[in-house]
Scaffold this motif. Sequence first.
Motif, PDB file in Angstrom:
ATOM      1  N   GLN A 129       0.668  -1.248  -0.007  1.00 59.57           N
ATOM      2  CA  GLN A 129      -0.039   0.015  -0.086  1.00 59.57           C
ATOM      3  C   GLN A 129       0.959   1.186  -0.115  1.00 59.57           C
ATOM      4  N   PRO A 130       1.676   1.320   0.725  1.00 66.73           N
ATOM      5  CA  PRO A 130       2.700   2.754   0.790  1.00 66.73           C
ATOM      6  C   PRO A 130       3.144   3.149  -0.719  1.00 66.73           C
ATOM      7  N   LEU A 131       3.534   1.982  -1.408  1.00 69.97           N
ATOM      8  CA  LEU A 131       4.040   2.036  -2.814  1.00 69.97           C
ATOM      9  C   LEU A 131       2.989   2.667  -3.791  1.00 69.97           C
ATOM     10  N   LEU A 132       1.836   1.817  -3.562  1.00 71.27           N
ATOM     11  CA  LEU A 132       0.488   2.210  -4.327  1.00 71.27           C
ATOM     12  C   LEU A 132       0.021   3.602  -4.179  1.00 71.27           C
ATOM     13  N   ASP A 133       0.201   3.899  -2.815  1.00 72.28           N
ATOM     14  CA  ASP A 133      -0.154   5.359  -2.344  1.00 72.28           C
ATOM     15  C   ASP A 133       0.686   6.552  -3.201  1.00 72.28           C
ATOM     16  N   LEU A 134       2.055   5.970  -3.047  1.00 73.10           N
ATOM     17  CA  LEU A 134       3.101   6.868  -3.819  1.00 73.10           C
ATOM     18  C   LEU A 134       2.794   6.952  -5.020  1.00 73.10           C
ATOM     19  N   TRP A 135       2.618   6.059  -5.843  1.00 71.95           N
ATOM     20  CA  TRP A 135       2.366   5.918  -7.305  1.00 71.95           C
ATOM     21  C   TRP A 135       0.925   6.954  -7.414  1.00 71.95           C
ATOM     22  N   GLU A 136       0.085   6.668  -6.577  1.00 72.75           N
ATOM     23  CA  GLU A 136      -1.326   7.565  -6.808  1.00 72.75           C
ATOM     24  C   GLU A 136      -1.112   9.018  -6.615  1.00 72.75           C
ATOM     25  N   ARG A 137      -0.146   9.332  -5.687  1.00 70.10           N
ATOM     26  CA  ARG A 137       0.305  10.599  -5.402  1.00 70.10           C
ATOM     27  C   ARG A 137       1.035  11.210  -6.721  1.00 70.10           C
ATOM     28  N   GLY A 138       1.844  10.490  -7.052  1.00 69.69           N
ATOM     29  CA  GLY A 138       2.887  10.665  -8.343  1.00 69.69           C
ATOM     30  C   GLY A 138       1.921  10.856  -9.728  1.00 69.69           C
ATOM     31  N   LYS A 139       0.870  10.043  -9.924  1.00 67.64           N
ATOM     32  CA  LYS A 139       0.009  10.451 -10.885  1.00 67.64           C
ATOM     33  C   LYS A 139      -0.902  11.693 -10.785  1.00 67.64           C
ATOM     34  N   THR A 140      -1.498  11.869  -9.515  1.00 66.99           N
ATOM     35  CA  THR A 140      -2.236  13.127  -9.143  1.00 66.99           C
ATOM     36  C   THR A 140      -1.546  14.339  -9.444  1.00 66.99           C
TER      37      THR A 140
END
Length: 194
Positions: A129-140
């Motif tokens: 989840q921390p990696l997935l959240d980081l990627w989501e933030r990066g996409k945003t």
Amino acid sequence: MAKLQKSIDKRNALIKATIGLVINNGFHATPMSKIAKMAEVSPATIYLYFENKQDLVNKTYIEVKADYTKYAFATFDETMSVEEGFETIWKRIAAFKLKECENAMFLAQCDNAPMIDAPIRQEGIKHLQPLLDLWERGKTEGIIKPISDYLLYAYTITPLSFLMISQNRGDFKLDETHLEEAYQSAWSSIKTSK
């Protein structure tokens, strides 16, 4: 207290034996009798800790996945920039795969074969989840390409398994320069061209 430790030791021996046998023989060529023999316990002892072979492999997968992600995220801080956070996580994953080769090979085998039950696989993904959240933030923020997390993982993390296996076979020796080149390739494959 000694009895509890002995019980923990037996369970850990079963987990370790399962990992070793699955990576060397595959899931189907790893009978419970071999696991018990390698763990130096009676076959009946396995059933004190696990319902059956599938339960043993599923629980082993979750334990190894938890250790993997605990190591991967140990130095990550959510306040890091997307690029710094990704580099921190990526390099910790690389270090785990190279230092904990047997565990990493077990995870790779589990990820590439249908031996893990779907609900357990989903539970394993939650550990990321921390990696997935980081990627989501990066996409945003427009820093990471707006593509599927599966593609992001395929382009960035999966190549580490290939490199680990190549090194383990003696085909290729990863040094710091190679790791930095691999990281730069991973990052450039997912970052936007801003």
